[in-house]
Design an enzyme around this catalytic site. Structure first.
Site, PDB file in Angstrom:
ATOM      1  N   ARG A  21      -0.808  15.312  12.391  1.00 21.87           N
ATOM      2  CA  ARG A  21      -0.128  14.862  11.170  1.00 21.87           C
ATOM      3  C   ARG A  21       0.228  16.068  10.300  1.00 21.87           C
ATOM      4  NH1 ARG A  21      -2.379   9.073   9.084  1.00 21.87           N
ATOM      5  NH2 ARG A  21      -0.373   9.128   8.031  1.00 21.87           N
TER       6      ARG A  21
ATOM      7  N   ASP B  46       3.449   0.687  12.088  1.00 23.89           N
ATOM      8  CA  ASP B  46       2.255   0.101  11.466  1.00 23.89           C
ATOM      9  C   ASP B  46       2.031  -1.359  11.875  1.00 23.89           C
ATOM     10  OD1 ASP B  46       1.943   2.539  10.275  1.00 23.89           O
ATOM     11  OD2 ASP B  46       2.753   1.938   8.332  1.00 23.89           O
TER      12      ASP B  46
ATOM     13  N   CYS C 165      -5.957   8.100   8.266  1.00 18.09           N
ATOM     14  CA  CYS C 165      -6.014   7.600   9.640  1.00 18.09           C
ATOM     15  C   CYS C 165      -5.743   8.716  10.630  1.00 18.09           C
ATOM     16  CB  CYS C 165      -4.960   6.531   9.856  1.00 18.09           C
ATOM     17  SG  CYS C 165      -5.422   4.955   9.201  1.00 18.09           S
TER      18      CYS C 165
ATOM     19  N   ARG D 243      -9.104  -0.095   3.397  1.00 21.16           N
ATOM     20  CA  ARG D 243      -8.204   0.916   2.809  1.00 21.16           C
ATOM     21  C   ARG D 243      -6.845   0.311   2.482  1.00 21.16           C
ATOM     22  NH1 ARG D 243      -6.526   4.795   6.598  1.00 21.16           N
ATOM     23  NH2 ARG D 243      -5.022   5.086   4.957  1.00 21.16           N
TER      24      ARG D 243
ATOM     25  N   LYS E 263       0.826  -1.219   0.000  1.00 18.74           N
ATOM     26  CA  LYS E 263       0.000   0.000   0.000  1.00 18.74           C
ATOM     27  C   LYS E 263       0.855   1.261   0.000  1.00 18.74           C
ATOM     28  CE  LYS E 263      -1.860   1.906   3.953  1.00 18.74           C
ATOM     29  NZ  LYS E 263      -1.726   3.359   4.074  1.00 18.74           N
ATOM     30  N   ASN E 264       1.799   1.311   0.923  1.00 20.87           N
ATOM     31  CA  ASN E 264       2.512   2.577   1.093  1.00 20.87           C
ATOM     32  C   ASN E 264       3.519   2.854  -0.018  1.00 20.87           C
ATOM     33  OD1 ASN E 264       0.932   3.172   3.249  1.00 20.87           O
ATOM     34  ND2 ASN E 264       2.433   2.592   4.808  1.00 20.87           N
TER      35      ASN E 264
HETATM   36  N1  EPU Z   1       5.962  14.699  10.586  1.00 23.61           N
HETATM   37  C1  EPU Z   1       6.131  16.042  10.815  1.00 23.61           C
HETATM   38  N2  EPU Z   1       6.052  16.889   9.743  1.00 23.61           N
HETATM   39  C2  EPU Z   1       5.832  16.444   8.477  1.00 23.61           C
HETATM   40  C3  EPU Z   1       5.679  15.079   8.254  1.00 23.61           C
HETATM   41  C4  EPU Z   1       5.743  14.225   9.336  1.00 23.61           C
HETATM   42  O1  EPU Z   1       6.328  16.478  11.948  1.00 23.61           O
HETATM   43  O2  EPU Z   1       5.796  17.282   7.553  1.00 23.61           O
HETATM   44  C5  EPU Z   1       6.040  13.766  11.734  1.00 23.61           C
HETATM   45  C6  EPU Z   1       4.722  13.044  11.955  1.00 23.61           C
HETATM   46  O3  EPU Z   1       3.854  13.795  12.766  1.00 23.61           O
HETATM   47  C7  EPU Z   1       5.189  11.747  12.595  1.00 23.61           C
HETATM   48  C8  EPU Z   1       6.542  11.502  11.945  1.00 23.61           C
HETATM   49  O4  EPU Z   1       6.953  12.754  11.402  1.00 23.61           O
HETATM   50  O5  EPU Z   1       5.360  11.940  13.964  1.00 23.61           O
HETATM   51  C9  EPU Z   1       6.551  10.459  10.844  1.00 23.61           C
HETATM   52  O6  EPU Z   1       5.575  10.791   9.873  1.00 23.61           O
HETATM   53  P1  EPU Z   1       5.714  10.303   8.340  1.00 23.61           P
HETATM   54  O7  EPU Z   1       5.736  11.500   7.486  1.00 23.61           O
HETATM   55  O8  EPU Z   1       6.824   9.329   8.261  1.00 23.61           O
HETATM   56  O9  EPU Z   1       4.342   9.565   8.143  1.00 23.61           O
HETATM   57  P2  EPU Z   1       3.421   9.561   6.858  1.00 23.61           P
HETATM   58  O10 EPU Z   1       4.239   9.691   5.630  1.00 23.61           O
HETATM   59  O11 EPU Z   1       2.294  10.519   7.034  1.00 23.61           O
HETATM   60  C10 EPU Z   1       3.574   7.025   6.407  1.00 23.61           C
HETATM   61  C11 EPU Z   1       2.602   5.890   6.263  1.00 23.61           C
HETATM   62  C12 EPU Z   1       2.020   5.563   7.628  1.00 23.61           C
HETATM   63  C13 EPU Z   1       3.148   5.207   8.594  1.00 23.61           C
HETATM   64  C14 EPU Z   1       4.174   6.329   8.638  1.00 23.61           C
HETATM   65  C15 EPU Z   1       5.399   5.977   9.456  1.00 23.61           C
HETATM   66  C16 EPU Z   1       1.783   6.245   4.041  1.00 23.61           C
HETATM   67  C17 EPU Z   1       0.661   6.647   3.171  1.00 23.61           C
HETATM   68  N3  EPU Z   1       1.557   6.299   5.359  1.00 23.61           N
HETATM   69  O12 EPU Z   1       2.830   8.119   6.919  1.00 23.61           O
HETATM   70  O13 EPU Z   1       1.235   4.406   7.403  1.00 23.61           O
HETATM   71  O14 EPU Z   1       2.632   5.001   9.882  1.00 23.61           O
HETATM   72  O15 EPU Z   1       4.621   6.638   7.303  1.00 23.61           O
HETATM   73  O16 EPU Z   1       6.026   4.835   8.958  1.00 23.61           O
HETATM   74  O17 EPU Z   1       2.834   5.850   3.579  1.00 23.61           O
HETATM   75  C18 EPU Z   1      -0.473   2.865   7.792  1.00 23.61           C
HETATM   76  O18 EPU Z   1      -0.130   2.307   6.735  1.00 23.61           O
HETATM   77  O19 EPU Z   1      -1.258   2.350   8.614  1.00 23.61           O
HETATM   78  C19 EPU Z   1       0.072   4.182   8.082  1.00 23.61           C
HETATM   79  C20 EPU Z   1      -0.493   5.015   8.941  1.00 23.61           C
END
Ligand code: EPU
Length: 444
Positions: free
Chosen positions: A122, A305, A117, A397, A22-23
């Site tokens: 976020r 995750d 989610c 999802r 997915k990711n």
């Molecule tokens: N963060 C910031 N600023 C940003 C972006 C992130 O402070 O601009 C912080 C977030 O608040 C968090 C940390 O950095 O504390 C990590 O966030 P990240 O950006 O890595 O998360 P994401 O890209 O929004 C993806 C996956 C999530 C998974 C996380 C961490 C996708 C679509 N989602 O989210 O997947 O938990 O990386 O590995 O790729 C899931 O699949 O269930 C899921 C939630």
């Protein structure tokens, strides 16, 4: 509205095939926009986040043609629109990848603030920081983010936190930027490498993906490609834990064992047997499960995750386990539901204390997010009696035919359509009773 009804207590045995990640796919599909020719994407999982991504592509003018079960031909040459509206973007967190992809293609993008989610705050400040380095200004109005750049020029991006999304977005926007782009403190997840491999297969020049230092030499054009998405490490880990929680013996197929190392190490500590092959992993239990302490962290650490799923397994192990969530502020919302099934878990901020009791009891519960939903399925499979899980759209999802795959391994799980609260007698008659869950007829 649908729910899962599970009759617990059956050992999972046999084999399961893991779908595409997915990711990875939620970034690869928008990345197709950057190509000047059609692309063929294989091993695409059948999940609602993919359906939404394909809808967005179609709405933008791309020609999307399914070829067989899990392959799509996507022609982005007809795209003439750089806007992703609220109605579609709000349904999926990963819609933020259209920001980077559209910016890379048109030097501008207009995308609704993402949904997805709810795991706590976020922010997307790091995404915007990367776009700014490349020359794009942003503004926010009416819930829409606007990005504009006269032209994109490479630069040095240093992330203040390790972020998967912003690392991917920096690659999407940087791949056609003029000159050299450096990403420091980059995330290293397998899906980062997969996106880089995909872009490189279109003619991009990205080096170092999978390390915290990524170097991109901008290219003017990207060409068409045929690319197969990597297997989903989280889906694989989820089935591994489901097998362990039911005392089962399962061969998890179509995986990259290296991507699963942090999960297999913890499972072995808990008392689960693991045997790795080239592209499959056998998981079985023939002894007691014992406590373990786990802290989630960016790759190659233990993935956030997988946290709800392994917490569920630890409720079945002997002893007191401590789980520390290192990524998200609010990833213990599922605990309330597990308590309804008899789990003894105390949460203090981002730390959970689990008193392993050896068993869970079936109960009606609600999925509050994707991985929480997967954890409740694992709980239901291992529990005595019946578990009914509501709000399973969260699970759909990100898991491709989860209940079908579980049934193939011997689980007693059915998807049941619930009537809307306002519906009349007719829909009442359609409700499947608990006694029906062993029937093979399609759930209504
Ligand atoms: N963060 C910031 N600023 C940003 C972006 C992130 O402070 O601009 C912080 C977030 O608040 C968090 C940390 O950095 O504390 C990590 O966030 P990240 O950006 O890595 O998360 P994401 O890209 O929004 C993806 C996956 C999530 C998974 C996380 C961490 C996708 C679509 N989602 O989210 O997947 O938990 O990386 O590995 O790729 C899931 O699949 O269930 C899921 C939630």
């Amino acid at each position: 509205m649908d729910k899962f009804v599970i009759k617990g207590g059956r050992r999972l045995t046999g084999e399961v095939n893991i779908s595409g990640a997915k990711n990875a796919v939620v970034a690869i599909l928008p990345a197709v926009l950057l190509s000047d020719e059609p692309c063929i994407i294989e091993n695409v999982p059948s999940i609602s986040d993919v359906k939404i991504s394909l809808t967005i592509l179609r709405e933008m003018g791309a020609e999307v043609t399914p070829i067989g079960k899990d392959t799509y031909r996507i022609d982005p040459t007809t795209v003439n629109n750089y806007c992703v509206p609220y109605e579609t973007a709000r349904k999926m967190r990963a819609s933020y990848y259209f920001l980077g992809a559209l910016l890379g293609k048109f030097n501008k993008a207009r995308v609704s603030m993402p949904g997805g989610c709810s795991l706590g705050d976020r922010p997307i400040d790091q995404h915007l920081k990367a776009f700014k380095v490349l020359g794009a200004n942003h503004s926010l109005s009416q819930g829409m983010i606007d990005l504009t750049a006269e032209k994109l020029v490479g630069g040095q991006i240093f992330f203040d936190v390790v972020t998967v999304g912003a690392t991917m977005n920096a690659m999407l926007a940087g791949v056609k930027a003029e000159g050299l782009t450096i990403i420091e403190n980059a995330a290293k997840e397998p899906h980062i490498v997969d996106l880089a491999n995909f872009l490189n297969s279109m003619g991009a020049n990205i080096m170092g993906a999978g390390t915290d230092y990524i170097k991109i030499r901008g290219v003017k054009h990207l060409h068409g490609t045929t690319y197969s998405v990597i297997p989903d490490q989280i889906e694989a880990g989820t089935f591994m834990i489901a097998a362990a929680a039911t005392g089962g013996d399962v061969l998890v197929k179509n995986v990259i064992p290296k991507h699963l190392e942090s999960i297999t190490k913890k499972l072995e500590k808990i008392g689960v047997n693991i045997e790795s092959f080239d592209d499959s992993i056998r998981v079985w239990v023939d002894g007691p499960l014992v406590k373990a302490n786990i802290k989630t962290s960016p790759h190659p650490g233990f993935p956030t995750d997988m946290q709800p799923q392994i917490a569920t397994l630890l409720t079945l192990a002997s002893g007191t386990s401590i789980i520390t969530e290192g990524i998200w502020d609010q990833r213990f919302r599922y605990v309330e539901e597990l308590r309804r099934m008899g789990a003894d878990i105390t949460v203090n901020g981002t730390v959970a204390l689990i008193e392993g009791k050896g068993n869970l009891m079936g109960a009606p519960v609600k999925a509050c997010d994707l991985r929480a939903g997967a954890a409740l399925i694992i709980a239901g499979l291992s529990a005595s009696g019946i578990t009914e899980i509501e709000d399973i759209y969260h699970i759909e999802r990100g898991y491709d035919g989860m209940e079908v795959k579980l049934r193939q391994m011997g689980a007693d799980i059915r998807k049941v359509s619930l009537p809307d609260e306002n519906d009349d007698k007719e829909s009442e008659q359609k409700t499947v009773s608990r006694n029906d869950i062993n029937d093979d007829a399609e759930a209504v």
